[in-house]
Enzyme design. Structure first.
Site, PDB file in Angstrom:
ATOM      1  N   CYS A 162      -6.489   2.123   5.968  1.00 16.33           N
ATOM      2  CA  CYS A 162      -5.590   2.908   5.101  1.00 16.33           C
ATOM      3  C   CYS A 162      -5.972   4.383   5.131  1.00 16.33           C
ATOM      4  CB  CYS A 162      -5.640   2.372   3.670  1.00 16.33           C
ATOM      5  SG  CYS A 162      -4.811   0.770   3.543  1.00 16.33           S
TER       6      CYS A 162
ATOM      7  N   ASN B  33      -0.241  -4.762  -2.354  1.00 17.73           N
ATOM      8  CA  ASN B  33      -0.673  -5.563  -1.203  1.00 17.73           C
ATOM      9  C   ASN B  33       0.154  -6.834  -1.096  1.00 17.73           C
ATOM     10  OD1 ASN B  33      -2.224  -6.187  -3.540  1.00 17.73           O
ATOM     11  ND2 ASN B  33      -3.799  -7.204  -2.344  1.00 17.73           N
TER      12      ASN B  33
ATOM     13  N   CYS C  44      -2.315  -3.949   3.161  1.00 19.05           N
ATOM     14  CA  CYS C  44      -2.897  -3.315   1.974  1.00 19.05           C
ATOM     15  C   CYS C  44      -1.818  -2.625   1.130  1.00 19.05           C
ATOM     16  CB  CYS C  44      -3.905  -2.251   2.384  1.00 19.05           C
ATOM     17  SG  CYS C  44      -5.392  -2.887   3.150  1.00 19.05           S
TER      18      CYS C  44
ATOM     19  N   GLU D 279      -1.793   0.326  -0.577  1.00 23.66           N
ATOM     20  CA  GLU D 279      -1.534   1.763  -0.381  1.00 23.66           C
ATOM     21  C   GLU D 279      -0.803   1.996   0.941  1.00 23.66           C
ATOM     22  OE1 GLU D 279      -4.347   0.069  -0.350  1.00 23.66           O
ATOM     23  OE2 GLU D 279      -6.078   1.351   0.093  1.00 23.66           O
TER      24      GLU D 279
ATOM     25  N   GLU E 140       0.037 -10.314   0.928  1.00 25.63           N
ATOM     26  CA  GLU E 140      -0.791 -11.179   1.775  1.00 25.63           C
ATOM     27  C   GLU E 140       0.071 -12.219   2.499  1.00 25.63           C
ATOM     28  OE1 GLU E 140      -4.036 -12.573  -0.694  1.00 25.63           O
ATOM     29  OE2 GLU E 140      -4.916 -10.552  -0.690  1.00 25.63           O
TER      30      GLU E 140
ATOM     31  N   CYS F 119      -9.607   1.044   2.202  1.00 30.76           N
ATOM     32  CA  CYS F 119     -10.260   0.585   3.428  1.00 30.76           C
ATOM     33  C   CYS F 119     -10.064   1.617   4.545  1.00 30.76           C
ATOM     34  CB  CYS F 119      -9.705  -0.779   3.847  1.00 30.76           C
ATOM     35  SG  CYS F 119      -8.107  -0.691   4.660  1.00 30.76           S
TER      36      CYS F 119
HETATM   37  N1  THU Z   1      -6.684  -4.302   0.034  1.00 33.03           N
HETATM   38  C1  THU Z   1      -5.831  -3.271  -0.221  1.00 33.03           C
HETATM   39  O1  THU Z   1      -4.684  -3.481  -0.629  1.00 33.03           O
HETATM   40  N2  THU Z   1      -6.287  -2.015  -0.021  1.00 33.03           N
HETATM   41  C2  THU Z   1      -7.530  -1.703   0.438  1.00 33.03           C
HETATM   42  O2  THU Z   1      -7.812  -0.537   0.655  1.00 33.03           O
HETATM   43  C3  THU Z   1      -8.518  -2.756   0.629  1.00 33.03           C
HETATM   44  C4  THU Z   1      -8.035  -4.139   0.511  1.00 33.03           C
HETATM   45  C5  THU Z   1      -6.174  -5.675  -0.167  1.00 33.03           C
HETATM   46  C6  THU Z   1      -6.002  -6.427   1.123  1.00 33.03           C
HETATM   47  C7  THU Z   1      -6.086  -7.855   0.631  1.00 33.03           C
HETATM   48  O3  THU Z   1      -4.787  -8.249   0.209  1.00 33.03           O
HETATM   49  C8  THU Z   1      -6.988  -7.781  -0.578  1.00 33.03           C
HETATM   50  O4  THU Z   1      -7.056  -6.406  -0.937  1.00 33.03           O
HETATM   51  C9  THU Z   1      -8.408  -8.273  -0.316  1.00 33.03           C
HETATM   52  O5  THU Z   1      -8.966  -7.644   0.768  1.00 33.03           O
END
Ligand code: THU
Length: 163
Positions: free
Chosen positions: A116, A64, A75, A77, A66, A113
């Site tokens: 994804c 991920n 995200c 994945e 940000e 999520c």
């Molecule tokens: N996140 C993911 O990388 N994958 C997911 O399926 C859910 C959330 C990350 C996004 C963000 O950088 C952090 O987790 C908190 O939400």
């Protein structure tokens, strides 16, 4: 008043002890952990790694990423799946491992999520074969879904778009 019709969705994952998975799956999970260690998550501190195994033998990783403008982040994945598509167009995604070393502390189980899942469903539809998904839900426990669609009840599929 008449009762509405119902539509049901059956979804099953198998839950494995990590040591009982075959060597290729354990390796993919290791790759995903390696990816998670390179996450850029200064705002949430929630590290996520993904590793995609392609039919050409290549493993593509993502984590991920940000951003100060929060919705601009991505995200882990999805970074991995998009990178695989960008670098190896036409290759078949056989398995995707998704892990979060942060999950044990703050979540009951880590599951991808909805956004994804939607992206994984489209990868599957595009290549015409299922994408197996490995989710490390705890240190020792891995949930395996035999397809992305299995994790995405009533997925958005607009067959006429783009034609
Ligand atoms: N996140 C993911 O990388 N994958 C997911 O399926 C859910 C959330 C990350 C996004 C963000 O950088 C952090 O987790 C908190 O939400």
């Amino acid at each position: 008043m008449a009762a509405p019709k119902t539509r049901e969705w059956q979804s099953t994952v198998s839950v494995w002890n990590v040591d009982d998975l075959d060597a290729a799956d354990r390796e993919l999970l290791r790759e995903a952990h390696e990816a998670a260690s390179k996450a850029y998550a200064p705002y949430s501190q929630f590290l996520v790694g993904g590793a995609v195994r392609l039919d050409n033998g290549v493993v593509v990783r993502g984590s991920n990423q940000e951003n100060m403008a929060y919705p601009s982040g991505m995200c882990g994945e999805r970074v991995a799946v998009f990178a695989a598509g960008a670098q190896h167009p036409g290759a078949v995604m056989q398995s995707v491992a998704i892990v979060s070393p942060s999950a044990n502390a703050i979540a009951e189980a880590f599951m991808p999520c909805g956004g994804c899942r939607q992206v994984l469903v489209e990868a599957e539809r595009r290549q015409g074969t299922p994408v197996r998904i490995l989710l490390q839900v705890r240190d020792e426990e891995v949930a395996v879904s035999e397809s992305a669609l299995n994790l995405m009840p009533f997925a958005f599929e607009a067959h006429g778009l783009g034609s």
